[in-house]
Design a protein around this motif. Structure first.
Motif, mmCIF file in Angstrom:
data_model
loop_
_atom_site.group_PDB
_atom_site.id
_atom_site.type_symbol
_atom_site.label_atom_id
_atom_site.label_comp_id
_atom_site.label_asym_id
_atom_site.label_seq_id
_atom_site.Cartn_x
_atom_site.Cartn_y
_atom_site.Cartn_z
ATOM 1 N N ASN A 59 0.840 -1.178 0.000
ATOM 2 C CA ASN A 59 0.000 0.000 0.000
ATOM 3 C C ASN A 59 0.887 1.244 0.000
ATOM 4 N N TYR A 60 0.370 2.312 -0.592
ATOM 5 C CA TYR A 60 1.106 3.568 -0.671
ATOM 6 C C TYR A 60 0.167 4.734 -0.383
ATOM 7 N N ASP A 62 -1.312 8.309 -1.215
ATOM 8 C CA ASP A 62 -1.582 8.915 -2.527
ATOM 9 C C ASP A 62 -0.454 9.857 -2.948
ATOM 10 N N SER A 63 0.152 10.507 -1.990
ATOM 11 C CA SER A 63 1.189 11.500 -2.284
ATOM 12 C C SER A 63 2.468 10.886 -2.843
ATOM 13 N N LYS A 65 2.393 7.588 -4.533
ATOM 14 C CA LYS A 65 2.092 6.561 -5.545
ATOM 15 C C LYS A 65 2.743 6.916 -6.874
#
Length: 134
Positions: A59-60, A62-63, A65
């Motif tokens: 998982n990442y 959003d800032s 990705k």
């Protein structure tokens, strides 16, 4: 008790890259799900990325990705955070963290579904400074 050690931080120009490492001398890190967090000056610590113990779920934030990649190398007993196209807003102290093994077993591959569970991590490294500036 699990001890985590981060390394790889430094000063880099915007657009540059760094690779952070999270190691656990004397422990099998492949048993643990690992999260990366960062804290910028004057801001709260935030989750950046996460990888489950099997490596099968990532998982990442959003800032990050498309720019950051989390991975684990079990032969090296290390979890990496490859950071590309760095921006000044990526500046901060980066920490790796792990939950207890009982938690790893309880959550399994769903552990990384949310990055907003900082309070559920039990083991933290000392942090490594990343500064993105021209």
């Amino acid at each position: 008790q699990l001890q985590l050690v981060e390394s790889g931080g430094g000063l880099v120009q915007p657009g540059g890259s760094l690779r952070l490492s999270c190691a656990a001398p004397g422990f099998r890190l492949d048993h643990y799900s690992i999260g990366w967090f960062r804290q910028a000056p004057g801001k709260e610590r935030e989750g950046v990325s996460c990888i489950v113990s099997t490596g099968g779920s990532l998982n990442y934030a959003d800032s990050v990705k498309g720019r950051f990649t989390i991975s684990r190398d079990n032969t090296e007993n290390t979890v990496y955070l490859q950071m590309n196209s760095l921006k000044p807003e990526d500046t901060g102290v980066y920490y790796c963290a792990a939950p207890k093994l009982t938690t790893v077993v309880l959550y399994g591959s769903s552990w990384c579904n949310s990055l907003a569970k900082e309070d559920e991590y039990d083991y933290w490294g000392q942090g490594t400074q990343v500064t993105v500036s021209s």
